[in-house]
Design an enzyme around this catalytic site. Structure first.
Site, PDB file in Angstrom:
ATOM      1  N   HIS A  10      46.128  46.716  40.082  1.00  0.00           N
ATOM      2  CA  HIS A  10      46.558  48.003  40.632  1.00  0.00           C
ATOM      3  C   HIS A  10      45.323  48.824  40.971  1.00  0.00           C
ATOM      4  O   HIS A  10      44.368  48.857  40.196  1.00  0.00           O
ATOM      5  CB  HIS A  10      47.428  48.725  39.591  1.00  0.00           C
ATOM      6  CG  HIS A  10      47.610  50.191  39.840  1.00  0.00           C
ATOM      7  ND1 HIS A  10      48.461  50.684  40.797  1.00  0.00           N
ATOM      8  CD2 HIS A  10      47.046  51.274  39.245  1.00  0.00           C
ATOM      9  CE1 HIS A  10      48.390  52.025  40.784  1.00  0.00           C
ATOM     10  NE2 HIS A  10      47.545  52.393  39.852  1.00  0.00           N
ATOM     11  N   HIS A  66      44.368  45.526  48.851  1.00  0.00           N
ATOM     12  CA  HIS A  66      43.145  46.307  48.643  1.00  0.00           C
ATOM     13  C   HIS A  66      41.819  45.620  48.953  1.00  0.00           C
ATOM     14  O   HIS A  66      40.796  46.293  48.989  1.00  0.00           O
ATOM     15  CB  HIS A  66      43.099  46.834  47.207  1.00  0.00           C
ATOM     16  CG  HIS A  66      44.292  47.667  46.863  1.00  0.00           C
ATOM     17  ND1 HIS A  66      44.551  48.882  47.470  1.00  0.00           N
ATOM     18  CD2 HIS A  66      45.328  47.446  46.010  1.00  0.00           C
ATOM     19  CE1 HIS A  66      45.694  49.372  46.985  1.00  0.00           C
ATOM     20  NE2 HIS A  66      46.174  48.526  46.106  1.00  0.00           N
TER      21      HIS A  66
END
Length: 128
Positions: free
Chosen positions: A119, A12
């Site tokens: 996450h 990410h």
């Protein structure tokens, strides 16, 4: 092996670049970051902000995660992100992605010591 925090960064974080209008960005990045091995990851978001700014989200607004867990946090400010979405009919090993640059609040799940993102849960338009 790779820790969950390291996996979050691999999947990410793309701090060094600004959101790309280049249609090939996602195809290149998804491959580069090993998300097209064995199968094509269907949706993935890259964040173009300094890592420390993303880690700081763990100390911002607490929200409930999509899966009902309570360790998610929403960024106070909008962040530059790029959303990669598998194109219809795209089949492994030929993973093809659409690239959408956006400016949104991000929602991440955090855990551990130090308390860091592990996450990427969602991105939202506004702060409600």
């Amino acid at each position: 092996g790779e820790s969950r925090a390291e996996k979050f960064q691999r999947q990410h974080m793309d701090s060094g670049s600004s959101p790309s209008s280049s249609s090939t960005y996602c195809n290149q990045m998804m491959k580069l970051r090993n998300m097209t091995q064995g199968s094509c990851k269907s949706v993935n978001t890259f964040v173009h902000e300094p890592l420390v700014d993303v880690q700081n989200v763990c100390f911002q607004e607490k929200v409930t995660c999509k899966n009902g867990q309570t360790n998610c946090f929403k960024s106070n400010s909008r962040m530059h992100i790029t959303e990669c979405r598998l194109t219809n009919g795209s089949k492994y090993p030929n993973c093809a992605y659409g690239t959408s640059p956006k400016e949104r609040h991000i929602i991440v799940a955090c855990e551990g010591s130090p308390y860091v993102p592990v996450h990427f849960d969602d991105s939202v338009e506004d702060s409600t």
